[in-house]
Design an enzyme around this catalytic site. Structure first.
Site, PDB file in Angstrom:
ATOM      1  N   GLY A  63       5.135 101.096  29.251  1.00 22.24           N
ATOM      2  CA  GLY A  63       4.626  99.840  29.853  1.00 22.24           C
ATOM      3  C   GLY A  63       5.064  98.758  29.208  1.00 22.24           C
ATOM      4  O   GLY A  63       5.480  97.563  29.647  1.00 22.24           O
ATOM      5  N   ARG A  64       5.037  98.878  27.842  1.00 21.00           N
ATOM      6  CA  ARG A  64       5.569  97.475  26.944  1.00 21.00           C
ATOM      7  C   ARG A  64       6.862  97.537  26.858  1.00 21.00           C
ATOM      8  O   ARG A  64       7.405  96.499  26.021  1.00 21.00           O
ATOM      9  CB  ARG A  64       4.474  97.550  25.683  1.00 21.00           C
ATOM     10  CG  ARG A  64       4.888  98.863  24.867  1.00 21.00           C
ATOM     11  CD  ARG A  64       3.843  99.172  23.485  1.00 21.00           C
ATOM     12  NE  ARG A  64       3.753 100.364  23.019  1.00 21.00           N
ATOM     13  CZ  ARG A  64       3.196 101.319  23.165  1.00 21.00           C
ATOM     14  NH1 ARG A  64       2.486 101.213  24.386  1.00 21.00           N
ATOM     15  NH2 ARG A  64       3.299 102.520  22.632  1.00 21.00           N
ATOM     16  N   LYS A 113     -11.672 102.483  28.150  1.00 22.43           N
ATOM     17  CA  LYS A 113     -11.376 102.498  29.521  1.00 22.43           C
ATOM     18  C   LYS A 113     -12.285 103.682  30.054  1.00 22.43           C
ATOM     19  O   LYS A 113     -13.085 103.189  31.051  1.00 22.43           O
ATOM     20  CB  LYS A 113     -10.144 103.018  29.831  1.00 22.43           C
ATOM     21  CG  LYS A 113      -8.826 102.016  29.747  1.00 22.43           C
ATOM     22  CD  LYS A 113      -7.514 102.621  30.363  1.00 22.43           C
ATOM     23  CE  LYS A 113      -6.406 101.797  29.811  1.00 22.43           C
ATOM     24  NZ  LYS A 113      -5.174 102.582  30.265  1.00 22.43           N
ATOM     25  N   GLU A 135      -7.928  97.378  36.500  1.00 23.06           N
ATOM     26  CA  GLU A 135      -7.968  95.566  36.685  1.00 23.06           C
ATOM     27  C   GLU A 135      -7.223  95.222  37.548  1.00 23.06           C
ATOM     28  O   GLU A 135      -7.314  94.519  38.532  1.00 23.06           O
ATOM     29  CB  GLU A 135      -7.471  94.923  35.293  1.00 23.06           C
ATOM     30  CG  GLU A 135      -8.507  95.200  34.212  1.00 23.06           C
ATOM     31  CD  GLU A 135      -8.400  96.301  33.231  1.00 23.06           C
ATOM     32  OE1 GLU A 135      -7.622  97.473  33.946  1.00 23.06           O
ATOM     33  OE2 GLU A 135      -8.745  96.318  31.991  1.00 23.06           O
ATOM     34  N   LYS A 184       2.972 100.715  36.493  1.00 21.87           N
ATOM     35  CA  LYS A 184       3.521 101.727  36.261  1.00 21.87           C
ATOM     36  C   LYS A 184       2.726 103.040  37.220  1.00 21.87           C
ATOM     37  O   LYS A 184       3.054 103.674  37.693  1.00 21.87           O
ATOM     38  CB  LYS A 184       4.013 102.189  34.882  1.00 21.87           C
ATOM     39  CG  LYS A 184       4.628 103.273  34.685  1.00 21.87           C
ATOM     40  CD  LYS A 184       5.062 103.424  33.114  1.00 21.87           C
ATOM     41  CE  LYS A 184       5.210 104.910  33.074  1.00 21.87           C
ATOM     42  NZ  LYS A 184       5.390 105.345  31.378  1.00 21.87           N
ATOM     43  N   HIS A 206      -0.655  72.460  12.605  1.00 23.27           N
ATOM     44  CA  HIS A 206      -1.851  71.500  12.545  1.00 23.27           C
ATOM     45  C   HIS A 206      -3.088  72.390  12.978  1.00 23.27           C
ATOM     46  O   HIS A 206      -4.068  71.971  13.066  1.00 23.27           O
ATOM     47  CB  HIS A 206      -1.622  70.317  13.703  1.00 23.27           C
ATOM     48  CG  HIS A 206      -0.797  69.463  13.287  1.00 23.27           C
ATOM     49  ND1 HIS A 206      -0.826  68.295  12.502  1.00 23.27           N
ATOM     50  CD2 HIS A 206       0.646  69.366  13.617  1.00 23.27           C
ATOM     51  CE1 HIS A 206       0.270  67.639  12.520  1.00 23.27           C
ATOM     52  NE2 HIS A 206       1.530  68.514  13.054  1.00 23.27           N
ATOM     53  N   GLU A 265       0.562  97.896  19.949  1.00 23.88           N
ATOM     54  CA  GLU A 265       0.120  99.071  20.630  1.00 23.88           C
ATOM     55  C   GLU A 265       1.179 100.251  20.211  1.00 23.88           C
ATOM     56  O   GLU A 265       0.963 101.558  20.475  1.00 23.88           O
ATOM     57  CB  GLU A 265       0.428  98.808  22.291  1.00 23.88           C
ATOM     58  CG  GLU A 265      -0.427  99.680  23.078  1.00 23.88           C
ATOM     59  CD  GLU A 265      -0.564  99.093  24.515  1.00 23.88           C
ATOM     60  OE1 GLU A 265      -1.429  98.844  24.926  1.00 23.88           O
ATOM     61  OE2 GLU A 265       0.714  99.235  25.131  1.00 23.88           O
TER      62      GLU A 265
HETATM   63  O1  F6P Z   1      -3.800 100.077  28.798  1.00 23.01           O
HETATM   64  C1  F6P Z   1      -2.608 100.238  28.110  1.00 23.01           C
HETATM   65  C2  F6P Z   1      -1.752 100.408  29.126  1.00 23.01           C
HETATM   66  O2  F6P Z   1      -1.293 101.579  29.347  1.00 23.01           O
HETATM   67  C3  F6P Z   1      -0.546  99.691  28.620  1.00 23.01           C
HETATM   68  O3  F6P Z   1       0.736 100.294  27.794  1.00 23.01           O
HETATM   69  C4  F6P Z   1       0.377  99.332  29.976  1.00 23.01           C
HETATM   70  O4  F6P Z   1       1.305  98.155  29.392  1.00 23.01           O
HETATM   71  C5  F6P Z   1      -0.918  98.855  30.812  1.00 23.01           C
HETATM   72  O5  F6P Z   1      -1.800  99.499  30.349  1.00 23.01           O
HETATM   73  C6  F6P Z   1      -0.764  98.746  32.136  1.00 23.01           C
HETATM   74  O6  F6P Z   1      -0.646 100.063  32.748  1.00 23.01           O
HETATM   75  P1  F6P Z   1       0.039 100.142  34.222  1.00 23.01           P
HETATM   76  O7  F6P Z   1       1.554  99.322  34.522  1.00 23.01           O
HETATM   77  O8  F6P Z   1       0.379 101.493  34.452  1.00 23.01           O
HETATM   78  O9  F6P Z   1      -0.999  99.469  35.020  1.00 23.01           O
END
Ligand code: F6P
Length: 553
Positions: A269-270, A514, A213, A207, A386, A355
């Site tokens: 995001g979620r 972060k 990452e 987003k 199990h 979250e």
């Molecule tokens: O680290 C949390 C977060 O902001 C989440 O809420 C989100 O889903 C994820 O990082 C990834 O964010 P982006 O879609 O901006 O890369």
């Protein structure tokens, strides 16, 4: 009476009610009430939601509904569907319901209907999916796409990867999805090892397009692609699309602006699976199936928005969770899908729930004095039986459970499905019913053990029971049903956030780590700044540096 007094009164009434009813086990309630299942189960189309195996009476539900009224849940639901800025710390709506609005209703943010933009992005996604499927969209060397790699993390990974896995029977022939999230290079390297750059399409899902990452993985993927296609940078345009709201960063990365699929700041995001972030899912299951998933979620939105508390499934799920968290001291909630294809659902729900509701400060900025979101966990049955079911049955923690299963499987292997469902039903029964020491002793004596040995073993082999659970049975795990399952949980989480008075839509808790990581990157690679960290962190940095050949400081 002020709102807070209403809330406190509802809260006190629930405490008093818990004290009055806590000694009656669920099994006794079943024994004395043949109508219990009928009174504590709900149906919605093919969904049967059974919540009769809970530590509840009709009064419990009534008191929980009073609490929902006291926190003015109805108004909060209306505000969410009206596009109000319910995410108060970021001053914006949480409007994922607009992404799957299948009605003609307008969905306004700041007075502007967002539906035309939502429909336009869906149209563009559908067009792109069709072009990939029929081969009008090809790779740089003219070969068709065979592999789609979604690069994203958190909500930009968990929803799409979980949904792709869940809907595997709907995969289009000749197209395989892959999901890379972890910045650990092992994840990308092992994914790329089996792929051919000429036939691979990357969906960079972020987003913000600033997530470290994701950008690191995307850069390495781009280098792999360009390297594999003769060093031609122009190849990127045919092999990279971006799912992002950050046009500037997408272009700076080198992705053709025409290959960017938009989302908006009101998509959390979620909660973004329903948006362009779901493109990889649409590619592998087809746009019609993706739309069916949106329709399923919309059906639940309508149910949630319009149904009185007594028959409202997500509201009931939420209030039962509040009952255990705040009045019985439960700290975790286990989700047990009896369906292998839902093996990533618990991980997805961990982000969705933890979250959202892992907060200790209320919307008013004051520290809350009650417990909030539980630890959410789980694994598919029967594997989990199990592994950790021992603790569910005989451990010291109270852990409410959700069992999820389906009437019809997608496979045709004889016998498996009956065995699976039998286990699902048996576990919820065993958790609730338990087994008394007397019954264990009698059984052991009947099996030939002497009285002393039977008495010695009985405490170990008995079960308290009275462990609560819900069971959700759907007909079949299809795209619409997956949409319904996810929307049920989303609204459950929202309702709990309202009851707890917290903002379920921000995630400041992930920021501190972060920013510290950003400082540490340069310290691991270059010279640490003296006194920057605590002694432990400094020593860990030194240890890493001394073993990687970096100069000691
Ligand atoms: O680290 C949390 C977060 O902001 C989440 O809420 C989100 O889903 C994820 O990082 C990834 O964010 P982006 O879609 O901006 O890369």
């Amino acid at each position: 009476m002020k709102r807070s007094e209403h809330v406190q009164r509802a809260w006190r009434a629930l405490h008093a009610h818990q004290a009055k009813t806590r000694d009656t086990p669920i099994r006794e309630r079943f024994a004395t009430d043949p109508t219990r299942f009928a009174r504590f189960s709900l149906r919605l189309d093919d969904l049967l939601f059974d919540y009769s195996k809970n530590r509840t009476t009709e009064t419990t539900l009534g008191r929980l509904h009073d609490l929902a009224d006291a926190v003015d849940l109805a108004t909060e639901i209306r505000r969410m569907f009206d596009g109000a800025a319910i995410n108060v710390t970021e001053d914006r709506p949480a409007f994922h319901v607009a992404l799957r609005n299948r009605s003609e209703r307008t969905m306004k943010v700041d007075g502007t209907d967002v539906m035309p933009q939502v429909r336009e992005v869906l149209r563009r996604m559908g067009d792109f999916v069709a072009r990939v499927h029929d081969g009008r969209w090809r790779g740089y060397t003219g070969r068709r796409v065979t592999d789609v790699v979604n690069i994203g993390i958190g909500g930009s990974n968990l929803g799409p990867s979980m949904a792709s896995e869940a809907l595997r029977p709907y995969w289009i022939d000749g197209l395989r999805p892959h999901y890379v999230a972890n910045v650990d290079g092992a994840h990308l390297a092992s994914t790329l090892a089996d792929l051919d750059p000429a036939t691979t399409l990357f969906c960079v899902a972020s987003k913000t397009f600033t997530t470290q990452e994701t950008l690191t993985n995307a850069q390495s993927a781009r280098a792999w692609l360009v390297g594999g296609l003769g060093g031609h940078l122009a190849a990127v345009a045919q092999h990279f699309v971006a799912l992002s709201r950050n046009a500037h960063e997408v272009e700076a990365f080198g992705i053709d602006p025409c290959n960017r699929f938009e989302l908006w700041d009101w998509v959390g995001g979620r909660y973004s699976l329903w948006s362009a972030i779901g493109l990889s899912v649409a590619l592998v299951i087809g746009m019609d199936n993706f739309q069916a998933m949106l329709s399923g979620a919309h059906d639940i939105d309508e149910h949630f928005r319009t149904t009185p508390w007594e028959r409202n499934i997500p509201v009931t799920m939420a209030l039962l969770g509040v009952w255990y968290t705040n009045f019985w001291g439960a700290t975790s909630h286990v989700v047990l899908p009896y369906d292998q294809r839902l093996h990533r659902l618990p991980a997805y729900l961990q982000q969705a729930d933890m979250e959202s509701n892992g907060k200790s400060v209320g919307r008013d900025g004051r520290r809350v004095t009650h417990s909030t979101g539980p630890i959410v966990w789980g694994e598919p049955g029967t594997n989990s039986q199990h592994a950790f079911f021992q603790l569910l049955h005989q451990g010291t923690h109270l852990i409410p459970a959700d069992f999820i299963t389906f009437v019809e499987p997608h496979h045709t292997l004889a016998g498996h499905h009956t065995l699976l469902v039998a286990n699902c039903l048996a576990q919820s029964e065993a958790l609730m019913r338990g087994l008394s020491e007397d019954d264990v002793r009698t059984g052991l004596r009947a099996a030939g053990l002497d009285a002393d040995e039977a008495a010695r073993l009985a405490p170990h082999r008995s079960f308290d029971g009275n462990r609560p659970s819900n069971t959700l049975i759907f007909h079949r795990l299809d795209p619409r049903t997956l949409g319904r399952i996810l929307a049920l949980y989303e609204h459950k989480i929202f309702v709990q956030g309202v009851v707890w008075g917290i903002n379920s839509f921000d995630q400041w808790g992930v920021e501190l780590g972060k920013s510290l990581a950003r400082t540490l990157i340069s310290e691991l690679e270059h010279t640490p700044t003296p006194g920057q960290h605590d002694a432990s962190t400094n020593a860990l940095v030194q240890h890493f540096r001394s073993h990687t050949g970096a100069p000691r400081t």
